[in-house]
Write an enzyme that holds these catalytic residues in place. Structure first.
Site, short mmCIF file in Angstrom:
data_model
loop_
_atom_site.label_atom_id
_atom_site.label_comp_id
_atom_site.label_asym_id
_atom_site.label_seq_id
_atom_site.Cartn_x
_atom_site.Cartn_y
_atom_site.Cartn_z
N ASP A 284 0.83 -1.20 0.00
CA ASP A 284 0.00 0.00 0.00
C ASP A 284 0.87 1.25 0.00
OD1 ASP A 284 -2.39 1.34 -0.06
OD2 ASP A 284 -2.71 1.27 2.11
N ASN B 287 1.43 3.36 -2.95
CA ASN B 287 2.00 3.80 -4.22
C ASN B 287 1.47 5.17 -4.65
OD1 ASN B 287 3.46 1.43 -4.44
ND2 ASN B 287 2.01 0.45 -5.83
N HIS C 210 3.01 3.43 -8.98
CA HIS C 210 2.91 2.00 -9.29
C HIS C 210 4.15 1.50 -10.01
CE1 HIS C 210 -1.15 2.07 -7.87
NE2 HIS C 210 -1.59 2.87 -8.83
N SER D 21 -6.83 -5.85 -6.17
CA SER D 21 -8.00 -6.46 -5.52
C SER D 21 -9.22 -6.37 -6.42
CB SER D 21 -8.30 -5.75 -4.19
OG SER D 21 -8.85 -4.47 -4.42
N LEU E 246 12.03 -19.89 -4.40
CA LEU E 246 10.92 -19.11 -3.86
C LEU E 246 9.68 -19.26 -4.73
CD1 LEU E 246 9.89 -16.79 -1.91
CD2 LEU E 246 10.70 -15.20 -3.67
#
Length: 266
Positions: A41, A43, A58, A86, A152
């Site tokens: 959160d 940007n 962004h 989202s 990863l």
């Protein structure tokens, strides 16, 4: 093992070298999280504070994704899940949504060769059907190209929300119950977990939110029942490897009781 070597050779570091790296930064390898989830959160506010368009925030945030992904690999984190877009973000101004989808497309294509070199496997959770054709195609290409990577696991939550996911899981279970494939009496926590988009992944051990807000914003609500939470005022573009390591250290000092007493844990 100097920092330049680690930055250049994170891809080929052995487990022993990763453990050494953790110890050099005062991180207990036995208490590091297996799965870290991050709400990236800030940007837009980062850009606004510099009199820049939100899109520039962004773009800068993508650079932070690269840095934190590389640091996660160096630390031996097995899963990193990033809240990228989202379902509620579809309601943002159309020009911002279009810019974000374009950025995702470009970033995925640009980063895929590095993901392969870093032995990072890319996956996604979310409603892929809502994505425009171009980012969906490029994402699938990266999924396929990195499928054989064994380091990863980088999971992007795109077009995702937890309520969407839980509703989807409930529909799947209801359909199976209606057809007799599953008995209602047999439905339990494992039944629901196995219908989540995160099936096959361990629940997050640590959730980090940047940007100063102290809420989870419809993110992995089922999965974070016992997750440790860390909130920071730092905007995502400014989030550093050092602050990330500090969150990992803080996690290592917490006592995870899962409803038991401290005495029982000991």
């Amino acid at each position: 093992m100097n920092s330049a070597f680690v930055a250049q050779h994170a891809t080929t570091m052995t487990d022993s070298e990763k453990t050494t790296y953790c110890l050099r930064h005062d991180i207990d390898p036995e208490r590091r999280p297996q799965h870290v989830a991050i709400i990236m959160d800030g940007n837009g506010r980062w850009a606004r504070s510099r009199n820049l368009p939100r899109s520039e925030g962004h773009v800068e945030g993508v650079t932070t994704v690269r840095r934190i992904t590389e640091e996660s690999s160096r630390l031996g984190i097995r899963y990193l899940t990033l809240y990228t877009f989202s379902t509620e973000n579809w309601n943002r101004p159309p020009e911002e949504v279009e810019a974000l989808m374009h950025l995702i497309s470009i970033a995925i294509e640009r980063e895929t060769p590095d993901l392969i070199r870093n032995n990072v496997r890319l996956t996604m959770i979310g409603d892929a059907d809502r994505l425009p054709e171009e980012p969906r195609r490029r994402l699938q290409g990266s999924f396929d190209a990195t499928a054989g990577c064994t380091g990863l696991n980088l999971c992007l939550a795109i077009s995702y929300s937890s309520r969407w996911e839980i509703t989807r899981a409930a529909r799947l279970i209801a359909t199976e119950a209606a057809t007799g494939a599953i008995s209602i009496e047999d439905i339990d926590d494992d039944t629901l977990s196995s219908r989540m988009t995160t099936a096959g992944m361990p629940d997050p051990d640590l959730l980090i939110r940047t940007g100063g807000d102290c809420r989870v914003s419809n993110y992995l609500l089922w999965q974070i029942a016992y997750t440790e939470l860390v909130f920071t005022p730092t905007y995502w573009p400014d989030y550093s490897e050092a602050e990330y390591r500090d969150a990992i250290r803080r996690f290592g000092h917490r006592e995870r009781r899962y409803g038991l007493t401290s005495e029982q844990i000991r």
